[in-house]
Scaffold this motif. Structure first.
Motif, short mmCIF file in Angstrom:
data_model
loop_
_atom_site.label_atom_id
_atom_site.label_comp_id
_atom_site.label_asym_id
_atom_site.label_seq_id
_atom_site.Cartn_x
_atom_site.Cartn_y
_atom_site.Cartn_z
N LEU A 17 20.71 -0.77 69.27
CA LEU A 17 21.52 -0.10 70.29
C LEU A 17 22.64 0.70 69.64
O LEU A 17 22.95 1.82 70.08
N ALA A 18 23.24 0.17 68.58
CA ALA A 18 24.30 0.91 67.88
C ALA A 18 23.77 2.22 67.32
O ALA A 18 24.42 3.27 67.44
N ASP A 19 22.57 2.19 66.73
CA ASP A 19 21.97 3.41 66.19
C ASP A 19 21.73 4.43 67.30
O ASP A 19 21.94 5.64 67.11
N VAL A 20 21.27 3.95 68.46
CA VAL A 20 20.97 4.85 69.58
C VAL A 20 22.27 5.41 70.17
O VAL A 20 22.35 6.61 70.46
N VAL A 21 23.28 4.57 70.34
CA VAL A 21 24.55 5.02 70.91
C VAL A 21 25.16 6.12 70.06
O VAL A 21 25.75 7.08 70.58
N GLU A 22 25.02 6.03 68.74
CA GLU A 22 25.56 7.07 67.86
C GLU A 22 24.96 8.44 68.15
O GLU A 22 25.58 9.47 67.87
#
Length: 417
Positions: A207-212
């Motif tokens: 999710l962190a990778d996608v949010v970026e």
């Protein structure tokens, strides 16, 4: 003729789409259906195809000449390039139908894992089958996948899909293997409810990778949906510069609470970045470039460069400093370009191949100064030092481009020019 008569939609996702002469068009990402008031099988309107530019367009089913297990072929390579916009009563099979809760005529409840369309005698495609697993409790599923006729299940009206709580395991499985930027683009196209359900189903790192990769508004929407404990966990998993950019857009009270919830070693570099304006080298930089001490070998430097989590720009340069090697470091000694590392014997020391002449950036250098720096030296990564010559971080060209492009560039996709 269509090569396969019954198509399960989840198997269609990601298939390459070609024109009649084999020219690549894009990839199949979803199927659009028009739901009916009664329980008769709905008509399949067309496919959502993602072009190489990441723009998603609508292709009517009448344009599809064949669907093979490994490819989709269109009747023409000329397609309407207008971005796809979902209309009232239209439902995305992968984006919205998967993981929906249904009730079968025998009273059993199940969760949709796939759906199948068939070509009728009138050359229309209809959604005729629903595949699912029966539910045994609030969260548990059991037994093999079963297939029912569309008219034998309830729970798939537009209002029911929009109103019911829905898992996202099947949709997350479809996203498996996709780049974070492509998943972010797919999430942007989903209704907010479905977007939040996917966020709940993704693990923190993913999710962190996608949010970026999301637009600023989508980032804030997902962060506000999460409880504060998990929001802090996501910020910890993000790159510090991306986390700082996101936090700087939040209300002061929210920003302070999230920083307090983060682990001190994770929040400290983010707090440092927040001291700088977003359009300066200090606001653009990452505090986690590749840093080595002068007694490190070329082999050690190359091992660090091979880290798959590094962007190509960040992997293009190794910085050599006195201890401590965490930013802000001891005295900065110089840098080594990756081309030089590849030419030198692996057991030589990095101290012997330093570029000590390269000009560095100050943390207060403006965005235009940083842009001119990259243009002048033909680099994709640059050191940022304070007045005492301690390395504070590094700016990469992708950080600069992110701030030079229009605010909505992530939503509009790439140009066809």
């Amino acid at each position: 003729m269509v090569a396969v008569n019954r198509i399960y939609i989840a198997q269609l996702a990601g298939l390459p789409v070609f024109g009649p002469d084999g020219e690549p068009v894009g990839k199949a990402r979803d199927v659009v259906i028009s739901l009916r008031i009664d329980r008769q099988p709905p008509r399949v309107l067309g496919m959502v195809v993602e072009l190489v530019t990441r723009r998603r367009i609508f292709v009517p089913m009448l344009r599809v000449t064949s669907i093979e297990p490994n490819a989709v072929t269109l009747a023409t390579g000329s397609v309407n390039l207008r971005p796809f916009h979902q209309r009232v009563n239209e439902v995305l099979v992968i984006g919205e139908l998967l993981d929906a809760r249904i009730t079968v005529d025998d009273g059993a409840t199940a969760v949709v894992v796939d759906a199948a369309m068939e070509l009728t005698r009138t050359r229309d495609w209809r959604m005729v089958r629903v595949a699912g697993r029966e539910r045994t409790g609030r969260f548990s599923l059991k037994g093999p996948v079963q297939v029912w006729r569309w008219e034998d299940v309830t729970g798939l009206s537009v209002n029911e899909i929009a109103g019911q709580p829905q898992g996202a395991q099947q949709l997350v499985a479809v996203f498996e293997g996709m780049r974070a930027a492509d998943v972010a683009h797919a999430l942007h196209e989903l209704p907010p409810k479905r977007r939040h359900e996917v966020a709940d189903a993704l693990d923190d790192e993913r999710l962190a990778d996608v949010v970026e990769e999301l637009s600023e508004e989508d980032q804030k929407g997902i962060l506000s949906h999460l409880d504060e404990e998990r929001a802090a966990d996501i910020l910890e998993a993000m790159n510090p510069d991306d986390a700082a950019d996101l936090l700087s857009e939040l209300a002061e009270g929210t920003k302070d609470r999230l920083l307090e919830l983060m682990e001190p070693e994770e929040s400290e570099p983010v707090r440092r970045l927040l001291k700088y304006s977003f359009d300066t080298a200090g606001g653009l930089m990452t505090p986690e470039p590749i840093i080595l001490t002068p007694d490190a070998t070329i082999a050690e430097a190359l091992a660090r460069v091979r880290n798959p989590d590094l962007t190509p720009a960040l992997a293009s340069m190794v910085f050599v400093c006195r201890s401590p090697s965490a930013t802000p470091t001891g005295r900065y000694l110089g840098c080594v370009h990756i081309q030089r590392l590849l030419r030198e014997p692996p057991f030589d020391l990095v101290a012997g191949v330093l570029d000590t002449d390269l000009t560095y950036l100050s943390p207060n250098a403006s965005l235009s100064d940083v842009t001119r720096y990259f243009a002048t030296y033909n680099l994709v990564c640059a050191p940022v030092l304070d007045e005492a010559e301690h390395l504070l971080g590094a700016v990469t060209v992708d950080d600069v481009l992110d701030h030079l492009l229009p605010d909505n560039w992530r939503e509009t996709g790439l140009s066809h020019a």
